[in-house]
Scaffold this motif. Structure first.
Motif, short mmCIF file in Angstrom:
data_model
loop_
_atom_site.label_atom_id
_atom_site.label_comp_id
_atom_site.label_asym_id
_atom_site.label_seq_id
_atom_site.Cartn_x
_atom_site.Cartn_y
_atom_site.Cartn_z
N GLU A 1 37.11 54.76 43.30
CA GLU A 1 37.93 54.16 44.12
C GLU A 1 37.35 52.94 44.59
N MET A 2 36.20 52.79 45.05
CA MET A 2 35.48 51.84 45.41
C MET A 2 35.63 50.62 44.22
N TRP A 3 35.06 50.98 43.25
CA TRP A 3 34.90 49.83 42.24
C TRP A 3 36.37 49.56 41.64
N GLU A 4 37.44 50.46 41.82
CA GLU A 4 38.84 49.95 41.55
C GLU A 4 39.31 49.08 42.66
N THR A 5 38.90 49.26 43.80
CA THR A 5 39.44 48.43 44.85
C THR A 5 38.82 46.80 44.70
N LEU A 6 37.53 46.98 44.47
CA LEU A 6 36.73 45.68 44.12
C LEU A 6 37.57 44.70 42.96
N MET A 7 37.51 45.79 41.88
CA MET A 7 38.25 45.27 40.56
C MET A 7 39.58 44.40 40.82
N ASN A 8 40.42 45.07 41.82
CA ASN A 8 41.77 44.51 41.68
C ASN A 8 41.61 43.06 42.80
N LEU A 9 40.79 43.44 43.70
CA LEU A 9 40.82 42.40 44.75
C LEU A 9 40.02 40.91 43.91
N CYS A 10 39.06 41.35 43.04
CA CYS A 10 38.57 40.12 42.41
C CYS A 10 39.68 39.39 41.78
N TRP A 11 40.26 39.92 40.90
CA TRP A 11 41.27 39.52 40.05
C TRP A 11 42.35 38.75 41.09
N VAL A 12 42.68 39.32 42.14
CA VAL A 12 43.59 38.72 43.07
C VAL A 12 43.10 37.42 43.56
N HIS A 13 41.74 37.47 43.87
CA HIS A 13 41.34 36.17 44.28
C HIS A 13 40.66 35.17 43.21
N GLY A 14 41.05 35.45 42.11
CA GLY A 14 40.72 34.62 40.85
C GLY A 14 39.28 34.82 40.17
N ASP A 15 38.42 35.68 40.73
CA ASP A 15 37.06 36.01 40.19
C ASP A 15 37.06 36.76 39.10
N LEU A 16 37.64 36.30 37.96
CA LEU A 16 38.01 37.10 36.57
C LEU A 16 36.80 37.79 36.10
N GLU A 17 35.65 37.00 36.28
CA GLU A 17 34.28 37.73 35.75
C GLU A 17 33.92 38.70 36.32
N ARG A 18 33.76 38.51 37.53
CA ARG A 18 33.41 39.96 38.49
C ARG A 18 34.38 41.00 38.30
N GLY A 19 35.63 40.54 38.25
CA GLY A 19 36.71 41.64 38.09
C GLY A 19 36.51 42.36 36.90
N ASP A 20 36.32 41.69 35.80
CA ASP A 20 35.97 42.34 34.42
C ASP A 20 34.92 43.20 34.52
N ARG A 21 33.99 42.99 35.16
CA ARG A 21 32.76 43.79 35.20
C ARG A 21 32.84 45.22 35.99
N PHE A 22 33.80 45.14 37.14
CA PHE A 22 33.95 46.50 37.71
C PHE A 22 35.28 46.95 37.04
N ALA A 23 35.83 46.41 36.18
CA ALA A 23 36.81 47.18 35.37
C ALA A 23 36.03 48.12 34.45
N GLU A 24 34.96 47.70 33.71
CA GLU A 24 34.03 48.44 32.88
C GLU A 24 33.57 49.62 33.60
N LEU A 25 33.17 49.47 34.77
CA LEU A 25 32.60 50.47 35.72
C LEU A 25 33.66 51.62 35.93
N VAL A 26 35.02 51.05 36.14
CA VAL A 26 36.13 52.17 36.20
C VAL A 26 36.40 53.04 35.15
#
Length: 473
Positions: A279-304
């Motif tokens: 749940e923690m990584w999913e939260t960070l994934m979504n909010l990174c994408w919301v704020h335009g940090d696509l690279e970091r969001g993609d990294r969290f997506a791999e963890l999810v």
């Protein structure tokens, strides 16, 4: 025995100008107000009962019933049943459902309390404020649950003043009551008042629990004040002995990331004594994408994906923030309500806009207005946030796509189709992006308009280049 007669009055169901933007399209509505006659209801009771009941409960004695000639022609009183009421609620025909309540009462049948509370919840879900006030008059709150339902109803309709009136009239309040009221204020862009209410809660000698602190963190997101949020998080254990669990850590991380402090959110996770959950990584994934940090969001997506691949759906795999099932259900109800309004009122006009679609009537003027506004915005230093456009195209093409998104088309059309300086409202079933948010702030400054936008998360009120959310949503 004393016979009390309440004088008749007129209740107006006004239909203000508003424009509705959906994920695939935007719709523009325009109608004049309608009125429904109220007839009096004569109540017989003891004078002592009337004088000693609290103000709220007196409302049950002065209920006025809405009966219009149209309703009387539409329904045969003897054939109306409770099943008819249920069917109208399913079809989101709130006004007709209220008419059926009156007819059933005339026939000696009282609609049971859970059904009335269900109708109140429906009003909140579809943001039907004026109907909500009529439903309110049908409710005699007997316990905290009833009051909570009415407060949540007004919260969904965006009326914090009505919600606060209910809160103030409550004879007794528990911790859940304060929590609901604080969330109501924060949800509608009044985070500072929510924090003040938390202070009042403690001053009355109440001890905060985890749910109260969740409301506090939500209010801090509304304010964009992460420092205050972190102070309250530390206070949980230091002052009240509440040991944080993973859910609490996720909420605080969401607070930090939602305010745009992605680095601080990640540092907070790294300092945790517990192992981060999916749940923690999913939260960070979504909010990174919301704020335009696509690279970091993609990294969290791999963890999810590694921890729980079932959480990744089609939208998530494409790098998009998936809509919640509950939000999608509410949007479906709202869509049904808008369609019903158009069927009931032939004077109601609708304009449908799709992102990039300029085929509608008057599109030339709408496109010209948007391009003119863009030139003025660029002269004032505006920079399009092209990072939110995920298509692999040139920067100029990204700017063009962003300019003609459905909510901007709806606002541009509304500006041309309404009187000068008139406030405009857009209802949108998705969370507003950074570019859309910045654009509407600039448009409010250039046009001198108050622009109201209801997105999937909250109300945004743009005025003189500033948004009520303080740029945190």
């Amino acid at each position: 025995m004393v016979r009390i007669t309440i004088c008749s009055r007129i209740l107006k169901f006004s239909k203000p100008y508003f424009w509705c933007a959906t994920q695939s399209s935007s719709r523009c509505f325009n109608s004049r107000a309608q009125s429904h006659d109220l007839i009096t209801k004569t109540i017989t009771s003891s004078l002592q009962d009337v004088l000693t009941r609290p103000t709220w409960q007196n409302r049950s004695f002065v209920q006025c019933r809405r009966v219009s000639s149209h309703a009387q022609m539409a329904y045969d009183h003897q054939s109306v049943t409770i099943e008819k009421f249920d069917a109208l609620c399913e079809e989101v025909k709130i006004r007709e459902a209220l008419e059926v309540v009156d007819i059933l009462e005339d026939n000696g049948y009282v609609v049971d309390f859970p059904r009335i509370l269900g109708l109140a919840k429906l009003c909140g879900e579809v943001e039907a404020l004026e109907e909500a006030r009529v439903v309110h008059d049908c409710i005699t709150p007997l316990d905290a649950r009833s009051y909570h339902t009415v407060i949540e109803m007004y919260s969904g309709c965006g009326s914090t003043d009505d919600a606060l009136n209910v809160f103030d009239e409550m004879p007794e309040r528990n911790s859940e009551t304060w929590c609901i009221m604080m969330k109501c204020l924060a949800k509608n862009g009044e985070g500072e008042r929510a924090i003040d209410m938390f202070t009042s809660f403690k001053e009355e000698g109440n001890k905060p629990d985890k749910e109260i602190f969740k409301a506090v963190f939500f209010a801090c997101v509304s304010l964009g004040d992460i420092n205050e949020g972190l102070l309250h998080f530390e206070s949980m254990y230091r002052d009240y002995g509440i040991i944080p669990c993973m859910e609490d850590y996720v909420i605080v991380t969401e607070m930090l990331a939602a305010c745009g402090h992605l680095d601080e959110a990640l540092e907070f996770v790294e300092r945790m004594t517990l192992e981060p959950s999916v749940e923690m990584w999913e939260t960070l994934m979504n909010l990174c994408w919301v704020h335009g940090d696509l690279e970091r969001g993609d990294r969290f997506a791999e963890l999810v994906k590694k921890l729980d691949a079932s959480r990744m759906n089609k939208e998530s795999n494409a790098g998009l923030v998936a809509a919640k099932v509950s939000d999608s259900a509410k949007e479906k109800l709202k869509e049904m309500r808008y369609c019903q309004m158009m069927r009931d009122d032939p004077k109601l006009r609708m304009r449908k806009f799709r992102a990039g679609d300029t085929s509608h009537l008057g599109s030339d003027k709408t496109v010209a207005a948007l391009r003119s506004l863009k030139v003025q915005m660029l002269d004032m230093g505006f920079v399009p946030a092209t990072r939110v456009c995920l298509d692999k195209v040139e920067e100029e093409e990204k700017e063009e796509q962003l300019l003609f998104r459905s909510n901007k088309l709806a606002f541009a059309y509304a500006i041309l189709d309404s009187k000068a300086r008139r406030p405009l409202t857009v209802l949108q079933n998705m969370r507003t992006c950074v570019d859309g948010h910045n654009t509407l702030k600039m448009i409010s400054l250039i046009t001198g308009r108050e622009l109201r936008q209801r997105d999937q998360r909250r109300f945004h009120i743009y005025k003189n280049g500033v948004c009520s959310c303080n740029d945190y949503w």
